[in-house]
Scaffold this active site. Structure first.
Site, PDB file in Angstrom:
ATOM      1  N   SER A 128      -0.825  22.622  22.234  1.00  0.00           N
ATOM      2  CA  SER A 128      -1.036  24.071  22.298  1.00  0.00           C
ATOM      3  C   SER A 128      -1.844  24.387  23.546  1.00  0.00           C
ATOM      4  O   SER A 128      -2.615  23.539  24.016  1.00  0.00           O
ATOM      5  CB  SER A 128      -1.834  24.530  21.069  1.00  0.00           C
ATOM      6  N   TYR A 141      -8.661  23.067  14.993  1.00  0.00           N
ATOM      7  CA  TYR A 141      -7.303  23.133  15.554  1.00  0.00           C
ATOM      8  C   TYR A 141      -7.320  22.745  17.034  1.00  0.00           C
ATOM      9  O   TYR A 141      -6.521  21.930  17.493  1.00  0.00           O
ATOM     10  CB  TYR A 141      -6.774  24.561  15.368  1.00  0.00           C
TER      11      TYR A 141
HETATM   12  C1  BMA Z   1      -1.276  28.635  19.282  1.00  0.00           C
HETATM   13  C2  BMA Z   1      -1.863  29.135  17.988  1.00  0.00           C
HETATM   14  C3  BMA Z   1      -1.726  30.617  17.938  1.00  0.00           C
HETATM   15  C4  BMA Z   1      -2.365  31.237  19.152  1.00  0.00           C
HETATM   16  C5  BMA Z   1      -1.793  30.597  20.402  1.00  0.00           C
HETATM   17  C6  BMA Z   1      -2.397  31.148  21.672  1.00  0.00           C
HETATM   18  O1  BMA Z   1      -1.357  27.243  19.354  1.00  0.00           O
HETATM   19  O2  BMA Z   1      -3.215  28.767  17.954  1.00  0.00           O
HETATM   20  O3  BMA Z   1      -2.343  31.100  16.756  1.00  0.00           O
HETATM   21  O4  BMA Z   1      -2.096  32.626  19.148  1.00  0.00           O
HETATM   22  O5  BMA Z   1      -1.969  29.209  20.353  1.00  0.00           O
HETATM   23  O6  BMA Z   1      -3.777  30.996  21.716  1.00  0.00           O
END
Ligand code: BMA
Length: 248
Positions: A128, A141
Site C-alpha cells: 500500500s 496496517y
Molecule cells: C490503502 C488503504 C485505504 C487508504 C489508501 C490510501 O492501502 O489504507 O484505506 O485510503 O491506502 O491511503
C-alpha cells in the site's frame, strides 16, 4: 501477453484486487487457483481452496494443491485487513492479527511456494502507499504493509539466482470490500458513496481506483514484459504520494 497455460496462485483472490487479478489472468489464459477464507463472490473457472493465511498448515496445503499437476508460475499475495488505531490504542492481539493476515501470511505463502516455483516464475505482493506515508490511526496496517515491501526486496535478492522475480504494488485508495468497509465506518451522515468520492478527491486524479486498474499492473509485473524488474515497488495511487499537502 504470454500467460497462456500458466499456473497462478492468488491468496486473497476471492474479492477486491485479488479477484480482479484472478479475472485478468484467466482472461489471458492462465490457470488460476484462489486461496481465501471466503468463497469467491462470482463463479469462475478458478479452483477455490479455502485457506486461512494465519494457519501455516492451511497455507502450505493450498500451495501443495495448487501445484499437484504443474509447478507454480505466478504467486500473488493480496490478503489484507485494515484496523484503525495508534500504537497506544491498538490492542496487542489486534496488532498481531493484522500482521498475521497482511504480512506473516505472505511469508508463509512464499516460504511454501518458492521451492515449487518454476525457473522464470514471479511473485507480486500487494502492499500500500501506506508503507511509505500514512494517514492517522493506521499503525498496525502501515507496519504490515512496510513489512511486505522489505520482504519483497529480501526475496528478490535471495531468489534472483533461481530466476524468480519479486515485486510489490502500492495502491492508493481502491474500490474494494476492505475500503468500502472503512468508508462505512467513517461515513457518518455523508453515506458510503459520498465518502468514497471524497477520498477519491484527495488523489490528484480525483477518484479512487477500480480494482482492475491495480490488477493491470500486477499482470504486467508477472509477465515476461517485466523480465528485468525485480525487488521494485510500483505505486498505482492516482498521484497521491506525488503531491505535498500544502496549498497555494
Ligand atoms: C490503502 C488503504 C485505504 C487508504 C489508501 C490510501 O492501502 O489504507 O484505506 O485510503 O491506502 O491511503
Amino acid at each position: 501477453m504470454d500467460l497462456l497455460n500458466r499456473n497462478a496462485l492468488i491468496f486473497g483472490g476471492a474479492s477486491g484486487i485479488g479477484w480482479a487479478t484472478a479475472k485478468a489472468l484467466m482472461d489471458l489464459g492462465a490457470q488460476v487457483v484462489i486461496a481465501d477464507v471466503s468463497t469467491p463472490s462470482e463463479n469462475s473457472a478458478a479452483l477455490y481452496i479455502p485457506c486461512d493465511v494465519c494457519d501455516e498448515t492451511q497455507v502450505s496445503e493450498a500451495v501443495r494443491r495448487a501445484t499437484e499437476t504443474k509447478p507454480l508460475d505466478w504467486l500473488v499475495y493480496s490478503t489484507g485487513i485494515q484496523h484503525y488505531g495508534s500504537v497506544v490504542s491498538t490492542a496487542v492481539d489486534e496488532y498481531d492479527l493484522v500482521q498475521a493476515i497482511n504480512a506473516r501470511g505472505a511469508f508463509l505463502a512464499c516460504h511454501s511456494a518458492i521451492p515449487v516455483m518454476r525457473n522464470g516464475g514471479a511473485i507480486v505482493l500487494v502492499s500500500s502507499v501506506q508503507a511509505l506515508a500514512c494517514q492517522e490511526g493506521v499503525a498496525a496496517y502501515a507496519a504490515s504493509k512496510g513489512t511486505l515491501e522489505a520482504l519483497t526486496r529480501a526475496m528478490a535478492v535471495d531468489h534472483a539466482k533461481d530466476n524468480i522475480r519479486v515485486n510489490a504494488v502500492l495502491p492508493g485508495t481502491v474500490d474494494t470490500p476492505m475500503v468500502r468497509s472503512s468508508a462505512e465506518r467513517f461515513s457518518g451522515a455523508d453515506g458510503l458513496e459520498q465518502t468514497l468520492q471524497q477520498w477519491g478527491e484527495d488523489h490528484p486524479l480525483g477518484r479512487v481506483a477500480r480494482a482492475d486498474e491495480i490488477a493491470n499492473l500486477i499482470t504486467f509485473l508477472l509477465s515476461e514484459k517485466a523480465s528485468f524488474i525485480t525487488g521494485a515497488s510500483y505505486r498505482a495511487d492516482g498521484g497521491l504520494l506525488a503531491q505535498l499537502a500544502v496549498r497555494l
